[in-house]
Design an enzyme around this catalytic site. Structure first.
Site, PDB file in Angstrom:
ATOM      1  N   HIS A 151       9.628   3.191   2.043  1.00 49.36           N
ATOM      2  CA  HIS A 151       8.790   3.884   2.932  1.00 49.36           C
ATOM      3  C   HIS A 151       9.195   3.673   4.091  1.00 49.36           C
ATOM      4  O   HIS A 151       9.832   2.906   4.920  1.00 49.36           O
ATOM      5  CB  HIS A 151       7.290   3.349   2.982  1.00 49.36           C
ATOM      6  CG  HIS A 151       7.324   1.829   3.121  1.00 49.36           C
ATOM      7  ND1 HIS A 151       7.551   0.805   2.128  1.00 49.36           N
ATOM      8  CD2 HIS A 151       6.867   1.254   4.394  1.00 49.36           C
ATOM      9  CE1 HIS A 151       7.495  -0.380   2.703  1.00 49.36           C
ATOM     10  NE2 HIS A 151       7.093  -0.235   3.860  1.00 49.36           N
ATOM     11  N   PHE A 152       8.796   5.048   4.939  1.00 48.67           N
ATOM     12  CA  PHE A 152       8.986   5.019   6.359  1.00 48.67           C
ATOM     13  C   PHE A 152       7.552   4.858   6.973  1.00 48.67           C
ATOM     14  O   PHE A 152       6.737   5.400   6.586  1.00 48.67           O
ATOM     15  CB  PHE A 152       9.657   6.454   6.797  1.00 48.67           C
ATOM     16  CG  PHE A 152      10.975   6.462   6.654  1.00 48.67           C
ATOM     17  CD1 PHE A 152      11.804   5.656   7.195  1.00 48.67           C
ATOM     18  CD2 PHE A 152      11.558   7.463   5.614  1.00 48.67           C
ATOM     19  CE1 PHE A 152      13.368   5.800   7.107  1.00 48.67           C
ATOM     20  CE2 PHE A 152      12.842   7.594   5.487  1.00 48.67           C
ATOM     21  CZ  PHE A 152      13.970   6.695   6.305  1.00 48.67           C
TER      22      PHE A 152
HETATM   23  P1  5GP Z   1       6.216  -2.993   5.088  1.00 45.36           P
HETATM   24  O1  5GP Z   1       5.761  -4.371   5.724  1.00 45.36           O
HETATM   25  O2  5GP Z   1       6.513  -3.368   3.855  1.00 45.36           O
HETATM   26  O3  5GP Z   1       7.293  -2.249   6.056  1.00 45.36           O
HETATM   27  O4  5GP Z   1       5.228  -2.170   5.277  1.00 45.36           O
HETATM   28  C1  5GP Z   1       4.014  -2.105   4.118  1.00 45.36           C
HETATM   29  C2  5GP Z   1       2.731  -1.449   4.933  1.00 45.36           C
HETATM   30  O5  5GP Z   1       2.061  -1.124   3.759  1.00 45.36           O
HETATM   31  C3  5GP Z   1       1.939  -2.449   5.826  1.00 45.36           C
HETATM   32  O6  5GP Z   1       1.866  -1.644   7.095  1.00 45.36           O
HETATM   33  C4  5GP Z   1       0.606  -2.346   5.016  1.00 45.36           C
HETATM   34  O7  5GP Z   1      -0.449  -2.397   6.142  1.00 45.36           O
HETATM   35  C5  5GP Z   1       0.603  -1.241   4.159  1.00 45.36           C
HETATM   36  N1  5GP Z   1      -0.221  -1.182   3.078  1.00 45.36           N
HETATM   37  C6  5GP Z   1      -0.206  -2.300   2.202  1.00 45.36           C
HETATM   38  N2  5GP Z   1      -1.153  -2.215   1.220  1.00 45.36           N
HETATM   39  C7  5GP Z   1      -1.637  -1.023   1.457  1.00 45.36           C
HETATM   40  C8  5GP Z   1      -2.640  -0.360   0.909  1.00 45.36           C
HETATM   41  O8  5GP Z   1      -3.253  -0.548  -0.160  1.00 45.36           O
HETATM   42  N3  5GP Z   1      -3.013   0.977   1.456  1.00 45.36           N
HETATM   43  C9  5GP Z   1      -2.313   1.315   2.624  1.00 45.36           C
HETATM   44  N4  5GP Z   1      -2.779   2.673   2.922  1.00 45.36           N
HETATM   45  N5  5GP Z   1      -1.445   0.807   3.220  1.00 45.36           N
HETATM   46  C10 5GP Z   1      -1.004  -0.359   2.507  1.00 45.36           C
END
Ligand code: 5GP
Ligand code: ZN
Length: 133
Positions: free
Chosen positions: A98-99
């Site tokens: 993801h971005f």
């Molecule tokens: P990472 O830390 O992998 O770059 O980002 C993961 C992102 O996913 C985080 O910013 C977190 O808030 C978001 N996230 C995790 N679970 C969920 C969810 O169930 N719904 C949504 N909309 N965002 C989520």
């Protein structure tokens, strides 16, 4: 597969959808960190950048650009930060590529850049380690 973003894409977990096409899904991040925090993900389950194929990367970046342009041209924002983490060491917490798009306004005082610790090696030392060919 027990992937939260795959479940969001197939609708089994609800999300606040910003945009969707054949290859891409974009929705609001649930974190309460900054207004408009958006995630843009491929519909295909791809773990991280090391797992990313050329076609998916083209579709994804096209969508990231279109959404960013929409935020600036239609939603009153002045710019965007685009953030990404690949690998646990880099802070990735959801292992579906993801971005993050962070919409920005002039003088919003948001700091999207981490406080780096300071470079310990010379630029030439790092060039020797990192250069390709
Ligand atoms: P990472 O830390 O992998 O770059 O980002 C993961 C992102 O996913 C985080 O910013 C977190 O808030 C978001 N996230 C995790 N679970 C969920 C969810 O169930 N719904 C949504 N909309 N965002 C989520
Ligand atoms: Zn997934």
């Amino acid at each position: 597969m027990d992937c939260i973003f795959c479940k969001i894409i197939d609708g089994s977990i609800p999300s606040r959808k910003i945009y969707e096409d054949k290859f891409t899904y974009a929705f609001l991040d649930i974190a309460d960190d900054v207004d408009g925090h958006t995630l843009v993900v491929p519909k295909k389950h791809i773990r991280d950048i090391f797992d990313l194929d050329k076609l998916t990367s083209e579709h994804l970046l096209t969508a990231v650009k279109m959404i960013s342009q929409h935020y600036v041209e239609k939603c009153g924002y002045d710019g965007v930060n685009i953030l990404h983490a690949s690998g646990e060491a880099a802070g990735q917490t959801v292992f579906h590529f993801h971005f993050h798009i962070i919409p920005r306004k002039t003088d919003d005082n948001i700091n999207c850049w981490t406080n780096f610790p300071g470079r310990k090696k010379t630029l030439d030392e790092m060039l020797e380690v990192l250069k390709i060919n």
